[in-house]
Design a protein around this motif. Sequence first.
Motif: not given
Length: 693
Positions: A622-641
Amino acid sequence: MSVFPAGTAPVKAEYLISVDPLPVPDDDAAEGGGGGQISRHGRDAADTDVNNGGGRSKKERSKEEKKARQGQNKNRRFGKVRDEQDICFKIAAGILCEFGAECKYNHDLQTYLAAKPADLRMPTVDEVLKGGLEGVNTQPTQCPIFEEFGECKYGFKCRYLSAHIRKAPSDDGTETLSLIVDEQKKAHATISAKEVNYIGSETQKLLRTKKYPFTITDSYLRELQEADKREQELEKERKRLKEEREKAAEEGNAVVLFEPEQMQEVMAKDGAAKIQERTAMDVSSAPQADISTPDVPIRFSEKNRLDWKGKSYLAPLTTVGNLPFRRLCISYGVDITCGEMGLATSFLSGSKEEWSLVRRHPSERTFGVQIAGNKPNTLVPTAEVLAKECGSQGGIDFVDVNCGCPIDLVFKTGSGSARIVESLADIYLPPTVLDAPGKLGKAIIGMNKVLGSIPVTIKLRTGVKDGRNTAEKLMTRAVGGSGENGWGVGCITLHGRTRQQRYTKLADWEYIRQCVDAVRAREADEDLPPVPIFGNGDCFSSHDYHSTVEQYHVDGVMVGRGALIKPWIFTEIKEHREWDISSRERLEGIKKLAEFGLSHFGSDTSGINTTRRYLCEALSFQYRYLPIGLLEVLPARINDRAPSFRGRDELENLLASPDSADWVKISEMFLGPAPEAFVFVPKHKSNAYESQG
C-alpha cells in the motif's frame, strides 16, 4: 506541466521534490519467478543455493542467474511471539482441563495474570490523529472478537481482557474472575460472522493415514487406467502396422499398405476391436456424479452456472490475500473472492496450514478455492474432499485450477503455468483417432464428476515463453461439456503475460481479446452455453476496468496487484469513479484490516503479532500508492514509477514511506507496541530497509 522521464508518474509541481523516479520493487522476482519459494499458508521459505549454479563461483554466474535472484528477500522467518509465561488454553477459556495435574501446561491462573502484559487498547482513528502519530495511551477498551462474536474464545489470554471479564469479591477477601458472554451477540454471530470450511481433526487424520474414502475418484481413475491401457494397445498396433508398411515398401510391393482410411479395417482383421472402441470413446462424456447421491449422474447442463458478467474479482494472492484482506476488499465492494492457492498434494496429506486456506467468511458472497496440481490423481481426489467437507455446507461456490502460477516451486512440479506446456504436449493426435484430452483435460473432467453441481474454473497465462502464446488452444478446448468434446469449465481467467515475461512489460490485452473471440466463435458454431471469461493484468482504476471490458470483450477483470496497492479500487469500479482517497480514509481501512486480523488470527499475544505481520505485508504494497490528487493527469497507471514527492499532510507522508520500520510504527497505532523480538522483512529487497539515521 513538468517534464518527466518516460514511465514516471506526472506529479503536480507543488508536491514534487525531484523528477527522478524512485526505485520500485520487482514484482516478478518477489512473486517467485526468480527462484523464490513459497511455503504453505503463504509463508516464505529459505531458498538455499545448494547447487550454487552447477558448481560455479558467484563471479562465474551468468547475468541471468544473478537477475533471477534479485528482487526477493530469501530466508524470511516469522516465528510466533508468545507470552513469556503461558497457560493451558482450556483454563484460559474458563473451563476445566480434563488432564488435570497431568497437563503439561500451566494451570495457575493468578500467576499467569500477574505476569501477563498490560491490556491493549484499539483506538479510533480520531484518537490516533489527536494523539499524534506516536499513538495513544493504552487503556481498557472493547475486544474486537467479543464485539463481533459475543464471546472471546481466547478468554484470559486475550490482550483486551478487561472488555469481557467480571470481577466479584469472594468469601476469603480475594476476587473471583469470570468471563462474560453476550448470548444475543453470540446467536447473531453464528449467522453473520462465523467462518466456515473448518476441516475436523478426524478428516485430517484420515487424509494423513491415506484412509479417506475417495469413492468417485477411485472409479474415475480406474476408467482412466483402462483407457490408458487401450491407448497403449493402440500405439503398439500402429507401430506394428507401420513396420509392415515399411517392410512392404522395401520389398517393392506396388500396394501401399495401411493408409489412414484403411486403418479401421486392418485393426478389425487383427482383432483390435477394443482399440477401435477406444478411438470412438469421448472421455468427456463420462457421467458426472452428485456428491450427495453418488449413484445419480449430473449432466453438464445441470452444473451451477456462473453469472459473473460485469463483476469484480479479487485475484487469489499468496501471503497477502488471506481472509482478513479479503474481508477488507469486500468492505470496498468486491464481488468475487478466492482463497490463496493451495497445493493438491498438501491438501491430500491433511496439512493443517493448507486446509486453513479454504476458510470463508460469511461476507464473502461468491467464494472459491484455488488448487494447483499436476495430475488427475491429485487434483480429482482433492476436489472430492472439498466437495464432501465444504460443498455440503455451502462453503464453496467454485474450485479454481491454477494453470498460471509462475513460482518455481510450483512450476517445476508440473503445476501452475507448466500445465500450459504439459497439457498441450500430452495431446496425442494420430490421423484416425479422435482428439483425446491431455492430463489437464482429464483432471478437469474428473473434478467435474466429483464436485457435483459445483463448477470448475481455470486461471491461465498466455504461455510460458515470450512469443509463444498457447492459451488460445487450451481455452477453446476447455469450454463445452458432456457430449461436446470439451472439459466443462465454468469460467476462464487469462492473465495477459507469459511466465517468462516480467511485470515491467504491460499485459497483452490484444491476445486476450483474440482468445475470447476464438472461444465465442466455438460456442456459436457448436451452440454451447457461453462461459464467463475474465482478463487479468494492469487494472489500476475504474477507467481501466470499464474500458477494458468494453474494448477487449471480456466479461470482467480479475484484479491482483491493483488491489494490493489500493484495495479501495473495488469501490472505484463499482461507483465508476476515481477516488482521491484521503490519508484519514486510508488509515480507517488499515484499522479495519487490523480488526479483521484479530478476529481471524486471535486476540492473544500470538494472534496480535501474526496480525501485525500480515498488516505489515499489506503495507509493503500500500505504501506504493501515489495519491491521485497529486497527479497532473488521470487515470494513474500501475507501472508508472513515482518521483520523489511530498504528501498533503504528515499522515500521507508516513503512509508513503518505503521504510519497513514505519510500517511497524503504523501497526503499533492499533496493535500496541511491537515486541523487541519482532522484526518485519518484506518480500521485496527494494523496500526492505530501515532508515540509518
